[in-house]
Enzyme design. Structure first.
Site, PDB file in Angstrom:
ATOM      1  CG  HIS A 177      26.677 -21.293  -0.022  1.00  0.00           C
ATOM      2  ND1 HIS A 177      25.410 -22.228   1.539  1.00  0.00           N
ATOM      3  CD2 HIS A 177      25.005 -21.384  -0.402  1.00  0.00           C
ATOM      4  CE1 HIS A 177      24.718 -23.006   0.430  1.00  0.00           C
ATOM      5  NE2 HIS A 177      24.166 -21.997  -0.613  1.00  0.00           N
ATOM      6  CD  GLU A 199      34.519 -33.537   1.599  1.00  0.00           C
ATOM      7  OE1 GLU A 199      35.716 -34.115   1.737  1.00  0.00           O
ATOM      8  OE2 GLU A 199      33.508 -33.549   2.483  1.00  0.00           O
ATOM      9  CG  MET A 247      27.471 -26.167  -1.780  1.00  0.00           C
ATOM     10  SD  MET A 247      27.758 -24.327  -1.409  1.00  0.00           S
ATOM     11  CE  MET A 247      29.070 -24.144  -0.082  1.00  0.00           C
ATOM     12  CB  THR A 284      26.362 -23.850   4.006  1.00  0.00           C
ATOM     13  OG1 THR A 284      25.888 -22.456   3.777  1.00  0.00           O
ATOM     14  CG2 THR A 284      28.240 -23.912   3.852  1.00  0.00           C
TER      15      THR A 284
END
Length: 139
Positions: free
Chosen positions: A77, A50, A45, A42
């Site tokens: 997620h 970003e 991710m 996560t």
């Protein structure tokens, strides 16, 4: 910031997940992470989402003199992705309020939607930002 920095800007970014972007690599100092399944982390991710927003913005700001920093993230997620999969982020700029920017973001791994939500960034003047951080010091 350029006049072209307006809501409606969209960007699609693709990246192949390798083991170095999986949970055990997130904090190699933490035995708890090392013991976890080898799936897309996560934390990585969030960085990927970003990155897609940064790529969307750069043509519309005076990069690298102007840059953007994340200030808020609200994503889920919802599906695990093993190494070797190609993931795709789709981002859309939906709000511009001065230097504050708001995106809708989502990511897919070719099988499942893995994330959806919102992300906010702020445009900074890199030289001014570095000066301010330098004044902050280490204690």
């Amino acid at each position: 910031m350029k006049e072209t920095l307006q809501p409606g800007i969209e960007y699609t970014h693709t990246f192949r997940i390798e083991s170095n972007k999986c949970v055990p690599a997130l904090y190699p100092e933490a035995e708890e992470f090392i013991a976890m399944p080898e799936v897309f982390a996560t934390g990585f991710m969030v960085g990927f989402l970003e990155w897609a927003c940064i790529k969307a913005l750069n043509p519309h700001i005076d990069w690298p003199n102007e840059q953007s920093l994340g200030t808020h993230i609200n994503v889920n997620h919802i599906a695990a992705t093993p190494p070797g999969f190609e993931i795709t982020a789709k981002v859309r700029l939906v709000g511009v309020d001065g230097r504050k920017l708001r995106f809708e973001v989502e990511a897919h791994d070719g099988v499942d939607l893995i994330s959806k939500g919102e992300h906010e960034r702020v445009v900074i003047d890199r030289q001014r930002f570095d000066k301010k951080i330098g004044e902050k010091g280490l204690g």
